[in-house]
Design a protein around this motif. Structure first.
Motif, PDB file in Angstrom:
ATOM      1  N   THR A  33     130.250 -17.232  47.571  1.00  0.00           N
ATOM      2  CA  THR A  33     129.535 -16.820  46.358  1.00  0.00           C
ATOM      3  C   THR A  33     130.114 -15.515  45.817  1.00  0.00           C
ATOM      4  OG1 THR A  33     127.501 -17.902  47.118  1.00  0.00           O
ATOM      5  CG2 THR A  33     127.283 -16.214  45.404  1.00  0.00           C
ATOM      6  N   ALA A  34     130.439 -14.606  46.723  1.00  0.00           N
ATOM      7  CA  ALA A  34     130.992 -13.310  46.314  1.00  0.00           C
ATOM      8  C   ALA A  34     132.437 -13.416  45.855  1.00  0.00           C
ATOM      9  CB  ALA A  34     130.887 -12.320  47.471  1.00  0.00           C
ATOM     10  N   ALA A  35     133.193 -14.326  46.460  1.00  0.00           N
ATOM     11  CA  ALA A  35     134.610 -14.484  46.123  1.00  0.00           C
ATOM     12  C   ALA A  35     134.955 -15.974  46.164  1.00  0.00           C
ATOM     13  CB  ALA A  35     135.477 -13.704  47.102  1.00  0.00           C
ATOM     14  N   PRO A  36     134.679 -16.691  45.093  1.00  0.00           N
ATOM     15  CA  PRO A  36     134.842 -18.156  45.091  1.00  0.00           C
ATOM     16  C   PRO A  36     136.245 -18.644  45.453  1.00  0.00           C
ATOM     17  CG  PRO A  36     133.620 -17.429  43.154  1.00  0.00           C
ATOM     18  CD  PRO A  36     134.131 -16.190  43.821  1.00  0.00           C
ATOM     19  N   ASP A  37     137.266 -17.831  45.214  1.00  0.00           N
ATOM     20  CA  ASP A  37     138.635 -18.272  45.488  1.00  0.00           C
ATOM     21  C   ASP A  37     139.136 -17.875  46.877  1.00  0.00           C
ATOM     22  OD1 ASP A  37     138.832 -19.393  42.953  1.00  0.00           O
ATOM     23  OD2 ASP A  37     139.490 -17.501  42.058  1.00  0.00           O
ATOM     24  N   CYS A  38     138.295 -17.249  47.662  1.00  0.00           N
ATOM     25  CA  CYS A  38     138.765 -16.829  48.981  1.00  0.00           C
ATOM     26  C   CYS A  38     138.905 -18.037  49.902  1.00  0.00           C
ATOM     27  CB  CYS A  38     137.816 -15.793  49.596  1.00  0.00           C
ATOM     28  SG  CYS A  38     136.242 -16.455  50.169  1.00  0.00           S
ATOM     29  N   ARG A  39     139.764 -17.902  50.879  1.00  0.00           N
ATOM     30  CA  ARG A  39     139.935 -18.934  51.910  1.00  0.00           C
ATOM     31  C   ARG A  39     139.175 -18.477  53.151  1.00  0.00           C
ATOM     32  NH1 ARG A  39     145.610 -20.673  54.950  1.00  0.00           N
ATOM     33  NH2 ARG A  39     144.663 -21.006  57.009  1.00  0.00           N
ATOM     34  N   ILE A  40     138.342 -19.374  53.688  1.00  0.00           N
ATOM     35  CA  ILE A  40     137.573 -19.047  54.885  1.00  0.00           C
ATOM     36  C   ILE A  40     137.954 -20.010  55.997  1.00  0.00           C
ATOM     37  CG2 ILE A  40     135.291 -18.802  55.910  1.00  0.00           C
ATOM     38  CD1 ILE A  40     134.192 -18.189  53.144  1.00  0.00           C
ATOM     39  N   ASP A  41     138.430 -19.474  57.106  1.00  0.00           N
ATOM     40  CA  ASP A  41     138.686 -20.250  58.308  1.00  0.00           C
ATOM     41  C   ASP A  41     137.603 -19.942  59.329  1.00  0.00           C
ATOM     42  OD1 ASP A  41     140.950 -21.082  56.993  1.00  0.00           O
ATOM     43  OD2 ASP A  41     142.346 -19.884  58.197  1.00  0.00           O
ATOM     44  N   ALA A  81     146.206 -16.961  69.878  1.00  0.00           N
ATOM     45  CA  ALA A  81     146.299 -15.560  69.448  1.00  0.00           C
ATOM     46  C   ALA A  81     147.518 -15.326  68.570  1.00  0.00           C
ATOM     47  CB  ALA A  81     146.334 -14.650  70.671  1.00  0.00           C
ATOM     48  N   THR A  82     148.623 -15.943  68.933  1.00  0.00           N
ATOM     49  CA  THR A  82     149.858 -15.792  68.142  1.00  0.00           C
ATOM     50  C   THR A  82     149.678 -16.392  66.750  1.00  0.00           C
ATOM     51  OG1 THR A  82     151.214 -15.868  70.133  1.00  0.00           O
ATOM     52  CG2 THR A  82     152.303 -16.380  68.036  1.00  0.00           C
ATOM     53  N   ARG A  83     149.055 -17.568  66.677  1.00  0.00           N
ATOM     54  CA  ARG A  83     148.848 -18.224  65.380  1.00  0.00           C
ATOM     55  C   ARG A  83     147.881 -17.425  64.512  1.00  0.00           C
ATOM     56  NH1 ARG A  83     148.266 -23.030  68.832  1.00  0.00           N
ATOM     57  NH2 ARG A  83     150.273 -24.146  68.856  1.00  0.00           N
ATOM     58  N   LEU A  84     146.844 -16.880  65.116  1.00  0.00           N
ATOM     59  CA  LEU A  84     145.886 -16.096  64.337  1.00  0.00           C
ATOM     60  C   LEU A  84     146.542 -14.842  63.769  1.00  0.00           C
ATOM     61  CD1 LEU A  84     142.643 -16.337  66.529  1.00  0.00           C
ATOM     62  CD2 LEU A  84     143.177 -17.585  64.434  1.00  0.00           C
ATOM     63  N   LEU A 104     140.411 -11.353  70.452  1.00  0.00           N
ATOM     64  CA  LEU A 104     141.212 -12.112  69.486  1.00  0.00           C
ATOM     65  C   LEU A 104     141.194 -11.438  68.116  1.00  0.00           C
ATOM     66  CD1 LEU A 104     140.240 -15.769  70.458  1.00  0.00           C
ATOM     67  CD2 LEU A 104     142.506 -14.717  70.681  1.00  0.00           C
ATOM     68  N   THR A 105     140.077 -10.832  67.768  1.00  0.00           N
ATOM     69  CA  THR A 105     139.998 -10.083  66.510  1.00  0.00           C
ATOM     70  C   THR A 105     140.989  -8.921  66.522  1.00  0.00           C
ATOM     71  OG1 THR A 105     137.660 -10.648  66.184  1.00  0.00           O
ATOM     72  CG2 THR A 105     138.492  -8.701  65.032  1.00  0.00           C
ATOM     73  N   ARG A 106     140.972  -8.154  67.592  1.00  0.00           N
ATOM     74  CA  ARG A 106     141.872  -6.994  67.677  1.00  0.00           C
ATOM     75  C   ARG A 106     143.336  -7.436  67.666  1.00  0.00           C
ATOM     76  NH1 ARG A 106     142.074  -1.697  68.716  1.00  0.00           N
ATOM     77  NH2 ARG A 106     143.689  -0.854  70.091  1.00  0.00           N
ATOM     78  N   TRP A 107     143.640  -8.487  68.403  1.00  0.00           N
ATOM     79  CA  TRP A 107     145.018  -8.972  68.478  1.00  0.00           C
ATOM     80  C   TRP A 107     145.505  -9.477  67.124  1.00  0.00           C
ATOM     81  CZ3 TRP A 107     149.136  -8.737  71.494  1.00  0.00           C
ATOM     82  CH2 TRP A 107     150.175  -9.649  71.299  1.00  0.00           C
ATOM     83  N   SER A 108     144.595 -10.014  66.311  1.00  0.00           N
ATOM     84  CA  SER A 108     144.983 -10.596  65.019  1.00  0.00           C
ATOM     85  C   SER A 108     145.341  -9.548  63.976  1.00  0.00           C
ATOM     86  CB  SER A 108     143.847 -11.484  64.492  1.00  0.00           C
ATOM     87  OG  SER A 108     143.571 -12.529  65.390  1.00  0.00           O
ATOM     88  N   ARG A 109     144.915  -8.307  64.182  1.00  0.00           N
ATOM     89  CA  ARG A 109     145.234  -7.195  63.285  1.00  0.00           C
ATOM     90  C   ARG A 109     144.862  -7.465  61.825  1.00  0.00           C
ATOM     91  NH1 ARG A 109     151.276  -5.321  65.463  1.00  0.00           N
ATOM     92  NH2 ARG A 109     150.610  -4.686  67.550  1.00  0.00           N
ATOM     93  N   PRO A 110     143.621  -7.807  61.543  1.00  0.00           N
ATOM     94  CA  PRO A 110     143.206  -7.978  60.148  1.00  0.00           C
ATOM     95  C   PRO A 110     143.135  -6.631  59.445  1.00  0.00           C
ATOM     96  CG  PRO A 110     141.295  -8.033  61.566  1.00  0.00           C
ATOM     97  CD  PRO A 110     142.496  -7.957  62.486  1.00  0.00           C
ATOM     98  N   ARG A 111     143.103  -6.678  58.128  1.00  0.00           N
ATOM     99  CA  ARG A 111     142.938  -5.427  57.381  1.00  0.00           C
ATOM    100  C   ARG A 111     141.571  -4.818  57.647  1.00  0.00           C
ATOM    101  NH1 ARG A 111     142.536  -4.791  52.431  1.00  0.00           N
ATOM    102  NH2 ARG A 111     142.131  -6.892  51.671  1.00  0.00           N
ATOM    103  N   ARG A 112     140.579  -5.691  57.872  1.00  0.00           N
ATOM    104  CA  ARG A 112     139.238  -5.202  58.170  1.00  0.00           C
ATOM    105  C   ARG A 112     138.579  -6.145  59.164  1.00  0.00           C
ATOM    106  NH1 ARG A 112     134.490  -3.184  53.930  1.00  0.00           N
ATOM    107  NH2 ARG A 112     133.398  -1.944  55.503  1.00  0.00           N
ATOM    108  N   ALA A 113     137.792  -5.599  60.100  1.00  0.00           N
ATOM    109  CA  ALA A 113     137.128  -6.409  61.118  1.00  0.00           C
ATOM    110  C   ALA A 113     135.697  -5.918  61.305  1.00  0.00           C
ATOM    111  CB  ALA A 113     137.875  -6.342  62.443  1.00  0.00           C
ATOM    112  N   ILE A 114     134.769  -6.867  61.373  1.00  0.00           N
ATOM    113  CA  ILE A 114     133.351  -6.544  61.532  1.00  0.00           C
ATOM    114  C   ILE A 114     132.799  -7.290  62.743  1.00  0.00           C
ATOM    115  CG2 ILE A 114     131.050  -6.675  60.491  1.00  0.00           C
ATOM    116  CD1 ILE A 114     132.418  -6.650  57.747  1.00  0.00           C
ATOM    117  N   GLY A 115     132.069  -6.584  63.569  1.00  0.00           N
ATOM    118  CA  GLY A 115     131.344  -7.180  64.683  1.00  0.00           C
ATOM    119  C   GLY A 115     129.908  -6.699  64.653  1.00  0.00           C
ATOM    120  N   PHE A 116     129.150  -7.076  65.658  1.00  0.00           N
ATOM    121  CA  PHE A 116     127.759  -6.630  65.753  1.00  0.00           C
ATOM    122  C   PHE A 116     127.641  -5.511  66.779  1.00  0.00           C
ATOM    123  CE2 PHE A 116     126.411 -10.828  63.939  1.00  0.00           C
ATOM    124  CZ  PHE A 116     125.656 -10.310  62.893  1.00  0.00           C
TER     125      PHE A 116
END
Length: 358
Positions: A33-41, A81-84, A104-116
């Motif tokens: 809804t916030a970003a209709p063109d985004c890709r979500i995996d 992990a390599t593919r991510l 796996l989040t840390r290994w993937s090196r996203p621009r931004r990461a959110i956890g609880f």
């Protein structure tokens, strides 16, 4: 002012059970809804894939096969992990408390990461995996959907009500399969779907009481279709109920449906009756009228979400063990306080109301 989501490639991680995965689908809806063109995996356990495989919000579904052990499992995780990392995600949101998902989040090196901000994970290892931690509500104070959506609070997104609905999708082939099975049973008029089992038997009601409800509804002219997972214990429970019923209007598809064809069956029903289980959450996601029988579950977290329903709680009819004190492996059932009349009255009230739009 509307917040702009600056993320084109997003990965959601939900390493939990089927119901948990289904109740996380509003997170994807809110992001779309916030970003209709985004890709979500989505990354999940392999066995839970059917609950989301037809959900149009997800572009790719990554899986972890928990049946793989030892060296095979380690090699699988290394390849994953390599593919991510190669995907170069803009945003990863980890929706549960597994350390594997955090690593796996840390290994993937996203621009931004959110956890609880789970109290049991308040350590430097967990914190280093994310650049933002979302709040965790007190136990049984929020529905699980609302807790999942709190993961988006660091993004400042305004989530509209429509995006908070869970999404349960199935294929046209699922619909045709169910249609053929119902035709073979002689079910050509509106029917009631009853799923009396749960993989945790402490959530189940007594067979003779379910049989009394099924018999009464059949006597009133309704076709009743009983379902269960293709698991020996659940199929035996349905047989036990059938042994106590005498009506040509009562039918069984126990053990005969996939998860998505079960969704098609529930979607075609006039009413769903069941215990706290995945099919109950599926019925709610599909917008079906629901009678939900609860024992020692945390009601505020697991009640039917955003559908017309009546929740019948064993605690309202007598003493009940605390949910946190239950041995989930027990064969004891804890819904015996619930009287037959309460379930019948709830069913008849919903059947008398105008049917929800499909």
């Amino acid at each position: 002012m509307k917040t702009v989501l600056n993320a084109k490639k997003i990965l959601l991680i939900k390493l939990r059970h089927h119901g948990d995965v289904l109740l996380s689908t509003p997170v994807a809806s809110a992001l779309k809804t916030a970003a209709p063109d985004c890709r979500i995996d989505l990354l999940l356990y392999k066995e839970t894939r059917p609950i989301v495989e037809h959900n149009p919000d997800y572009t790719r579904i990554w899986t972890i096969d928990r049946s793989r052990k030892g060296l095979k499992r380690l090699l699988d995780l290394a390849a994953l992990a390599t593919r991510l990392r190669r995907e170069r995600y803009d945003l990863i949101v980890h929706l549960s408390d597994q350390s594997l998902g955090a690593l796996l989040t840390r290994w993937s090196r996203p621009r931004r990461a959110i956890g609880f901000d789970y109290p049991k994970r308040r350590n430097s290892t967990w914190a280093r995996c994310f650049d933002a931690l979302a709040p965790v509500a007190d136990s049984d104070s929020l529905h699980t959907v609302e807790q999942n959506l709190l993961a988006l609070s660091p993004l400042g997104l305004d989530v509209p009500v429509a995006a908070k609905r869970c999404k349960m999708a199935y294929s046209e082939q699922d619909r045709l399969t169910v249609q053929a099975k119902l035709h073979a049973l002689g079910v050509t008029t509106p029917y009631i779907a009853v799923h009396p089992a749960s993989r945790w038997f402490f959530k189940c009601w007594e067979d003779e009481r379910f049989a009394a409800v099924v018999q009464a509804l059949a006597d009133k002219g309704w076709h009743v279709v009983l379902t269960a997972a293709p698991v020996a214990q659940e199929e035996a429970l349905v047989r036990s109920i059938l042994d106590r019923v005498d009506s040509e209007r009562v039918h069984s598809l126990a053990g005969q449906l996939t998860l998505t064809s079960l969704a098609a069956l529930i979607d075609g029903a006039r009413l769903f009756i069941g215990v706290d289980s995945v099919p109950m959450h599926m019925a709610a996601a599909l917008g079906r009228d629901t009678v939900a029988l609860f024992g020692p579950s945390k009601v505020n977290e697991w009640r039917p979400w955003m559908t017309r329903h009546t929740l019948i709680h064993a605690a309202d009819y007598g003493p009940l063990i605390d949910p946190d004190a239950v041995d989930t492996g027990t064969s004891e059932r804890y819904l015996s306080n619930i009287p037959v009349d309460a379930v019948l009255d709830a069913a008849q009230a919903l059947l008398a109301a105008e049917e929800p739009a499909r």
